[in-house]
Design a protein around this motif. Structure first.
Motif, short mmCIF file in Angstrom:
data_model
loop_
_atom_site.label_atom_id
_atom_site.label_comp_id
_atom_site.label_asym_id
_atom_site.label_seq_id
_atom_site.Cartn_x
_atom_site.Cartn_y
_atom_site.Cartn_z
N ASP A 172 -10.11 -4.85 -5.35
CA ASP A 172 -9.42 -3.64 -5.03
C ASP A 172 -10.06 -2.76 -4.19
O ASP A 172 -9.25 -1.84 -3.46
N GLU A 173 -11.28 -2.40 -4.17
CA GLU A 173 -11.98 -1.57 -3.42
C GLU A 173 -11.82 -1.89 -1.72
O GLU A 173 -11.36 -1.09 -0.75
N ALA A 216 0.77 -1.14 -0.02
CA ALA A 216 -0.08 0.06 -0.10
C ALA A 216 1.14 1.15 -0.21
O ALA A 216 0.42 2.23 -0.60
N THR A 242 -8.20 -1.53 -0.96
CA THR A 242 -8.05 0.25 -0.56
C THR A 242 -8.65 0.44 0.85
O THR A 242 -7.85 1.17 1.67
N SER A 295 -5.21 5.48 1.49
CA SER A 295 -4.34 4.86 0.48
C SER A 295 -5.16 4.73 -0.85
O SER A 295 -6.29 5.25 -0.98
N THR A 296 -4.56 3.84 -1.53
CA THR A 296 -5.24 3.89 -3.08
C THR A 296 -4.76 2.53 -3.75
O THR A 296 -3.64 2.09 -3.70
N ALA A 297 -5.89 2.14 -4.59
CA ALA A 297 -5.27 0.82 -5.14
C ALA A 297 -4.37 1.02 -6.56
O ALA A 297 -4.36 2.51 -6.76
N THR A 305 -6.43 1.79 3.84
CA THR A 305 -6.68 3.24 4.33
C THR A 305 -6.50 2.93 5.94
O THR A 305 -6.24 3.92 6.56
N SER A 310 -10.00 5.09 -7.35
CA SER A 310 -9.24 4.50 -6.19
C SER A 310 -9.19 5.41 -4.94
O SER A 310 -9.56 4.90 -3.70
N SER A 311 -8.84 6.60 -5.16
CA SER A 311 -8.62 7.50 -4.14
C SER A 311 -9.94 7.92 -3.38
O SER A 311 -9.93 8.09 -2.15
N THR A 322 1.02 4.20 -2.77
CA THR A 322 0.77 5.65 -2.25
C THR A 322 1.95 6.43 -2.77
O THR A 322 1.69 7.83 -3.39
N GLY A 349 -10.91 5.51 -0.16
CA GLY A 349 -10.40 5.77 1.00
C GLY A 349 -10.70 7.03 1.32
O GLY A 349 -11.02 7.42 3.03
#
Length: 315
Positions: A131-132, A31, A135, A257-259, A139, A270-271, A35, A274
Motif C-alpha cells: 500500500d505504501e 488512485a 501510494t 494520493s492515498t491508499a 502521488t 496512508s495520507s 482520492t 504521500g
C-alpha cells in the motif's frame, strides 16, 4: 487561466471559471477513486467503487447497464465520470478498457486487500509495504510538476515561510519546517490555529504559506491560508482533495494520493506517506536552488549536532 497557476498580479478569486484539467491516465483511475470517494455521495461511491474494482466488466457496460448494476441512475453515472475527471461516460469507458488491459498484462496493480484483524505480522508487513509503495507511485503520478517547480521557486526566494497542519498533517508540517530551518530558511510550523492566523496576517508579498490537509477542508488549516492569501503571500496547498475548500486560497496545489482507508488503516496513515513525499520534493528542490547557502548551513547544523552527541572514545 488556472486559479493555481496565476501570476502574482493576476490572482484568480473564488468563483472564477477555470479550464478542466486533462482526464487522468487509465493507471491513475484507481488512485483517483480512492482520492475522490470520501467527498462523493453514497450513490456516486457505488459507481466509483464498481469501476475501480472491476474495470474490465464495467468497460463493457452502457451507461444504463452500469446504473442498473450499481443501483443508481444514468445521471449519477455521468456525474461520477465527470467528478473523476472525464468529460463524459464514453471517456471513462475508454479509460476502464485501458486499465483492464494494463492489469491483465501486469502493468497496473489491482486494488490492495485490506488488513484484517487475523492477519499475521508477516502479512501485515506485506500489505502495508504494498500500500505504501502504491501510494507513493500514485502521488508521483498525480503531481503537476509545473506546480511543484513553481512552489519550489517561491519557497527558495521567500524571506519567511509559514506552515499549517493539524493532527497527522502537523507532523508533516514540522518535518518540512525542520528541514528548511537547517538550510537557513526562516520557517514556522504552526499547530495552534490562533497563532497560525495571527502569523498569517503578518505575511506579505514574497512570503510563502503552505497548508497541509488531506481532506482539503480542515478549518484550522484553511483559515490561516485564506488570511495569508488575502495579505499577499504566495500560498501552497498540499491536499488529497483537489476539489477541497483549501484550494480556493492556493496559488499552487500539490495533490497527494492515498491508499484505501480501512478499519485498521485510517486515512491519517496512508495520507501521511504521500504528504512526506511531496515535502521531501519541496525541500530538495529548495536546497538545489539555494545550494550556495544551503550546503554551508547543512554542514553547520551537522557540526552543531555532533558537538551535542560526541562519539564515545574507548577507555
Amino acid at each position: 487561466m488556472k486559479k493555481n497557476a496565476v501570476g502574482r498580479g493576476e490572482r484568480t478569486r473564488p468563483g472564477t471559471t477555470v479550464p478542466r484539467p486533462a482526464p487522468p491516465e487509465p493507471a491513475a483511475l484507481a488512485a483517483k477513486v480512492r482520492t475522490m470517494a470520501p467527498s462523493m455521495t453514497r450513490s456516486m461511491q457505488r459507481v466509483a467503487e464498481a469501476v475501480a474494482e472491476d474495470p474490465a466488466a464495467c468497460a463493457a457496460l452502457t451507461v444504463t447497464a452500469l446504473a442498473e448494476r450499481t443501483g443508481t441512475s444514468e445521471a449519477t453515472v455521468v456525474r461520477t465520470a465527470r467528478l473523476l475527471g472525464y468529460p463524459g461516460y464514453r471517456d471513462l469507458r475508454l479509460a476502464l478498457a485501458g486499465l483492464a488491459a494494463q492489469q491483465a498484462s501486469g502493468a497496473a496493480p489491482s486494488l490492495t486487500t485490506d488488513i484484517t484483524v487475523d492477519d499475521p505480522m508477516a502479512e501485515v508487513l506485506a500489505k502495508l509495504t504494498r500500500d505504501e509503495r502504491q501510494t507513493l507511485t500514485d502521488t508521483a503520478g498525480a503531481l503537476d510538476l509545473g506546480q511543484v517547480e513553481a512552489a519550489v521557486a517561491a519557497l527558495a526566494a521567500a524571506p519567511r515561510i509559514d506552515l499549517y497542519g493539524v493532527g497527522a498533517s502537523s507532523l508533516v508540517a514540522q518535518d518540512l519546517a525542520q528541514k528548511l530551518l537547517r538550510i537557513g530558511k526562516v520557517t514556522h510550523a504552526h499547530t495552534d490555529p490562533h497563532l497560525a492566523v495571527t502569523g498569517a496576517v503578518q505575511l506579505r508579498a514574497g512570503d510563502v504559506a503552505v497548508a497541509i490537509t488531506h481532506s482539503g477542508s480542515t478549518v484550522d488549516v484553511v483559515e490561516p491560508l485564506r488570511a495569508a492569501f488575502d495579505h499577499g503571500a504566495t500560498t501552497v496547498a498540499i491536499t488529497g482533495r483537489p476539489d477541497g475548500g483549501v484550494t480556493r486560497w492556493a496559488d499552487h496545489v500539490l495533490t497527494t494520493s492515498t491508499a484505501r482507508e480501512s478499519e485498521l488503516r485510517p486515512a491519517a496513515m496512508s495520507s501521511r506517506t504521500g504528504q512526506l513525499l511531496v515535502v521531501d520534493c519541496l525541500f530538495v528542490g529548495v536546497a538545489q536552488r539555494t545550494y550556495d547557502t544551503a550546503a554551508p548551513a547543512l554542514r553547520a547544523s551537522y557540526e552543531a549536532l555532533a558537538h551535542r552527541h560526541p562519539s564515545r572514545e574507548p577507555r
